[in-house]
Design an enzyme around this catalytic site. Structure first.
Site, PDB file in Angstrom:
ATOM      1  N   ARG A   1      -1.141   5.870  12.822  1.00 37.55           N
ATOM      2  CA  ARG A   1      -0.173   5.312  13.765  1.00 37.55           C
ATOM      3  C   ARG A   1      -0.870   5.131  15.109  1.00 37.55           C
ATOM      4  O   ARG A   1      -1.572   6.050  15.557  1.00 37.55           O
ATOM      5  CB  ARG A   1       1.029   6.264  13.908  1.00 37.55           C
ATOM      6  CG  ARG A   1       2.231   5.623  14.585  1.00 37.55           C
ATOM      7  CD  ARG A   1       3.459   6.489  14.422  1.00 37.55           C
ATOM      8  NE  ARG A   1       3.346   7.747  15.139  1.00 37.55           N
ATOM      9  CZ  ARG A   1       3.552   7.882  16.444  1.00 37.55           C
ATOM     10  NH1 ARG A   1       3.894   6.843  17.181  1.00 37.55           N
ATOM     11  NH2 ARG A   1       3.430   9.060  17.032  1.00 37.55           N
TER      12      ARG A   1
ATOM     13  N   LYS B   1       4.173  -6.638  11.813  1.00 37.52           N
ATOM     14  CA  LYS B   1       3.368  -6.924  10.623  1.00 37.52           C
ATOM     15  C   LYS B   1       3.514  -8.387  10.201  1.00 37.52           C
ATOM     16  O   LYS B   1       4.606  -8.891   9.981  1.00 37.52           O
ATOM     17  CB  LYS B   1       3.814  -5.997   9.489  1.00 37.52           C
ATOM     18  CG  LYS B   1       2.944  -6.127   8.271  1.00 37.52           C
ATOM     19  CD  LYS B   1       2.453  -4.798   7.786  1.00 37.52           C
ATOM     20  CE  LYS B   1       1.825  -4.930   6.432  1.00 37.52           C
ATOM     21  NZ  LYS B   1       1.161  -3.729   5.986  1.00 37.52           N
TER      22      LYS B   1
ATOM     23  N   ARG C   1       0.845  -1.200   0.000  1.00 38.20           N
ATOM     24  CA  ARG C   1       0.000   0.000   0.000  1.00 38.20           C
ATOM     25  C   ARG C   1       0.877   1.246   0.000  1.00 38.20           C
ATOM     26  O   ARG C   1       2.028   1.210   0.389  1.00 38.20           O
ATOM     27  CB  ARG C   1      -0.922  -0.003   1.224  1.00 38.20           C
ATOM     28  CG  ARG C   1      -2.026  -1.037   1.100  1.00 38.20           C
ATOM     29  CD  ARG C   1      -2.912  -1.068   2.324  1.00 38.20           C
ATOM     30  NE  ARG C   1      -3.569   0.208   2.540  1.00 38.20           N
ATOM     31  CZ  ARG C   1      -3.591   0.854   3.710  1.00 38.20           C
ATOM     32  NH1 ARG C   1      -3.001   0.334   4.763  1.00 38.20           N
ATOM     33  NH2 ARG C   1      -4.198   2.011   3.829  1.00 38.20           N
TER      34      ARG C   1
HETATM   35  C1  BTN Z   1       0.512  -3.772   2.362  1.00 41.49           C
HETATM   36  O1  BTN Z   1       1.316  -2.855   2.072  1.00 41.49           O
HETATM   37  O2  BTN Z   1       0.229  -3.990   3.525  1.00 41.49           O
HETATM   38  C2  BTN Z   1      -0.097  -4.598   1.261  1.00 41.49           C
HETATM   39  C3  BTN Z   1       0.822  -5.659   0.778  1.00 41.49           C
HETATM   40  C4  BTN Z   1       0.236  -6.535  -0.325  1.00 41.49           C
HETATM   41  C5  BTN Z   1       1.261  -7.488  -0.878  1.00 41.49           C
HETATM   42  C6  BTN Z   1       0.640  -8.480  -1.826  1.00 41.49           C
HETATM   43  S1  BTN Z   1       1.748  -9.806  -2.214  1.00 41.49           S
HETATM   44  C7  BTN Z   1       0.671 -10.366  -3.465  1.00 41.49           C
HETATM   45  C8  BTN Z   1       0.114  -9.137  -4.147  1.00 41.49           C
HETATM   46  N1  BTN Z   1       0.977  -8.704  -5.224  1.00 41.49           N
HETATM   47  C9  BTN Z   1       1.540  -7.528  -4.982  1.00 41.49           C
HETATM   48  O3  BTN Z   1       2.350  -6.947  -5.718  1.00 41.49           O
HETATM   49  N2  BTN Z   1       1.117  -7.061  -3.794  1.00 41.49           N
HETATM   50  C10 BTN Z   1       0.180  -7.955  -3.169  1.00 41.49           C
END
Ligand code: BTN
Length: 329
Positions: A325, A187, A122
């Site tokens: 946060r 996380k 994100r």
């Molecule tokens: C976040 O930042 O919390 C979201 C992360 C999402 C990662 C997943 S891995 C599979 C899919 N492909 C990507 O490029 N991103 C999501």
């Protein structure tokens, strides 16, 4: 590296399969079975290390991947989840990017990768995706018409993934609004929902899910926030994490079920479960958006927005507009 190098018949595929058992393999034997010189073998090992694979080399013993590799089983997933088209690829830039580009079809599409070279998180952040370590998957879903409560979908998916991980033995995980999966402030996983704007009747979303399963600190490399893995979470709860394919099966099944229920019934059936996993409600928070302020999180509204009691009274903030946060009370 070209994905073909790792696909069946690719020049690195058989070497990877030999090393997947976690045993020591002498360089001489490996070179012989690969039909290359020792120098060429060493180059192939270097190329595999570019995938963030921890390949040990020791004089007199050869090469090994400590602990072996627990690779995804595409056939088992397809058999267990017949309602979707399931594909597992060894290497891709991003499973989300790939599905966003594909044409819309009626059946749900699920794409999993052993590694992403440009996994996206994100707010434009990268998502660490070392080979066969974690879970990286995307689901493309077509709603026949625009769901009235589409803004709540990130929360619905957060609940689905959290429940699946709990079924796998995770200890005390929760959701930091809108859908960060955390355990003890670290996380564990994240969700990125992308939508291809197709004005008109139907609405297609790509739900991307990343869950840390058993990554080492070296593989985590550049992650700039505290993180944990499902393996650690299960161990803390006295459980053993199931194989990666089983974790994937549980996550995909829950997500598909939840998408269907959301399509038919909206957000209502998920509200109680969201509250059960909600780590933010009642906590002091700092909201970073067009302006920054401190307040207390009061829970979510019917659109999935966060209600915050700030210095000027109660406000609601939308996930796309702010980052949050949670402060130590
Ligand atoms: C976040 O930042 O919390 C979201 C992360 C999402 C990662 C997943 S891995 C599979 C899919 N492909 C990507 O490029 N991103 C999501």
């Amino acid at each position: 590296m070209k994905p073909d190098a790792l696909a069946e018949g690719g020049e690195l595929a058989s070497l990877l399969t030999r090393l997947a058992d976690g045993e020591w393999h002498s360089g001489e034997r490996l070179a012989e079975s690969e039909g290359v010189t020792r120098a060429a073998l060493a180059k192939r090992v270097e190329r595999l290390r570019e995938l963030d694979l921890d390949i040990e080399a020791r004089h007199g013993l050869g090469y090994r991947i400590d602990g072996g590799l627990d690779r995804l089983d595409a056939a088992a997933l397809s058999a267990a989840i017949p309602q979707a088209d399931i594909e597992v690829v060894p290497l891709i830039d991003s499973t989300n990017a790939a599905l966003v580009e594909r044409p819309t079809v009626q059946r749900p599409q699920v794409l999993l990768a052993e590694r992403q070279s440009a996994g996206r998180g994100r707010r434009g952040r990268p998502w660490a995706s070392p080979f066969a370590a974690n879970l990286y998957l995307s689901v493309a879903w077509r709603f026949p018409s625009w769901p009235p409560q589409l803004t709540t979908l990130p929360l619905v998916i957060g609940v689905a993934v959290a429940a699946a991980l709990q079924d796998c033995g995770a200890g005390s995980l929760g959701i930091k609004w809108p859908n960060d999966l955390l355990e003890a402030g670290r996380k564990l996983g994240g969700i990125l929902i992308e939508q291809r704007g197709e004005a008109g009747e139907h609405c297609r979303v790509v739900v991307g899910i990343g869950v840390n399963l058993r990554m080492t600190a070296r593989q985590a490399g550049s992650i700039d926030q505290p993180w944990t893995t499902l393996e650690q979470s299960c161990a803390a709860a006295g459980a053993i994490m199931p194989p990666r394919t089983e974790v994937a099966r549980r996550v995909i099944s829950r997500v598909l079920e939840s998408l269907m229920q959301f399509q038919l019934e909206g957000f209502e059936p998920f509200i109680d479960d969201y509250a059960r996993f909600d780590l933010v409600r009642g906590q002091p928070v700092t909201v970073h958006g067009s302006e920054r302020f401190d307040g207390t999180a009061l829970g979510i509204d019917t659109h999935g927005a966060l209600r915050v009691r700030g210095p000027d009274g109660e406000v609601t903030v939308n996930a796309g507009d702010v980052s949050l946060r949670v402060r130590q009370p």
